[in-house]
Design an enzyme around this catalytic site. Structure first.
Site, PDB file in Angstrom:
ATOM      1  N   ASP A   2       0.811  -1.186   0.049  1.00 60.24           N
ATOM      2  CA  ASP A   2      -0.097  -0.010   0.228  1.00 60.24           C
ATOM      3  C   ASP A   2       0.973   1.364  -0.146  1.00 60.24           C
ATOM      4  OD1 ASP A   2      -3.099   1.078  -0.280  1.00 60.24           O
ATOM      5  OD2 ASP A   2      -2.706   1.297   1.723  1.00 60.24           O
ATOM      6  N   HIS A  19       1.782   3.249  -9.129  1.00 58.46           N
ATOM      7  CA  HIS A  19       1.813   1.346  -9.379  1.00 58.46           C
ATOM      8  C   HIS A  19       2.212   1.326 -10.192  1.00 58.46           C
ATOM      9  CE1 HIS A  19      -2.562   1.926  -7.268  1.00 58.46           C
ATOM     10  NE2 HIS A  19      -2.544   2.708  -8.408  1.00 58.46           N
ATOM     11  N   LEU A 108      11.391 -19.877  -5.476  1.00 56.75           N
ATOM     12  CA  LEU A 108      10.299 -19.275  -4.324  1.00 56.75           C
ATOM     13  C   LEU A 108       9.122 -19.023  -5.191  1.00 56.75           C
ATOM     14  CD1 LEU A 108       9.407 -16.918  -2.640  1.00 56.75           C
ATOM     15  CD2 LEU A 108      10.300 -15.532  -4.695  1.00 56.75           C
TER      16      LEU A 108
END
Length: 213
Positions: A2, A19, A108
């Site tokens: 955020d 973004h 991962l």
């Protein structure tokens, strides 16, 4: 993840650039993390302006082509959690292609929550159980967990919330029942390896009792 909009405002940039900056902040492999879930787009994010939503869809496509493709080269398997039927068809295709292309990677596991909401996930799981005709007495935690969006995703040990917000915002409500929480004022685009390492060190210093003593 955020704080992209506030980061953009602080730098005199359009929110879309915030973004984009946030999409480049996703680097955790160096610290030995084996499974990482990120909240990229919530069910509530559809209520944002049409322009911002359209920009986010474009940025997701860019991220798949640039950042996630690079991560795949480093051994990262990417899977999307949540709905994808409301996304543009071209984006759905890129998501599916990335999942297929990285299916064999093991360094991962990266889980991207897209069009995701914790409450919606539980409602959909309950509906699937009902549709299967399961008797009420046969419903338990294990059964419900198998009907979540991504049963293979491990429950998180640690949930990190950036930008000073002190809430979980409908993220992995079932899975995070016993997760440790770390809140930081750092905006997501500024959240780098040092900040991530501090969060892990904070977590490592805690004692997890899971309701026991």
């Amino acid at each position: 993840m955020d704080g992209n909009g506030r980061w953009a405002a602080a730098h005199g940039l359009d929110v879309a650039e915030g973004h984009r900056a946030g999409s480049r902040a996703l680097r955790a492999i160096e610290l030995g993390v084996r499974s990482l879930a990120v909240y990229a787009f919530s069910t509530e994010n559809w209520t944002r302006s049409d322009g911002e939503v359209a920009a986010l869809m474009e940025i997701f496509g860019e991220t798949i082509d640039r950042e996630l493709a690079d991560l795949a080269a480093q051994g990262v398997r990417t899977r999307f959690v949540g709905r994808r039927d409301r996304a543009p068809e071209w984006l759905q295709a890129r998501m599916a292609d990335l999942e297929e292309a990285t299916a064999g990677e093991t360094r991962l596991s990266l889980w991207i929550a897209f069009d995701y909401g914790g409450r919606a996930e539980l409602v959909e799981a309950a509906r699937r159980i009902v549709d299967e005709g399961v008797e009420a007495d046969d419903v338990d935690e294990e059964l419900l967990a198998r009907h979540l969006y991504a049963p293979a995703m491990p429950d998180p040990d640690l949930v990190i919330r950036t930008s000073g917000e002190l809430r979980v915002s409908n993220f992995l409500l079932w899975q995070s029942a016993y997760a440790e929480l770390v809140f930081t004022d750092t905006l997501w685009p500024d959240f780098g390896p040092d900040e991530f390492r501090r969060s892990l060190e904070d977590y490592a210093g805690r004692r997890r009792r899971f309701g026991g003593r």
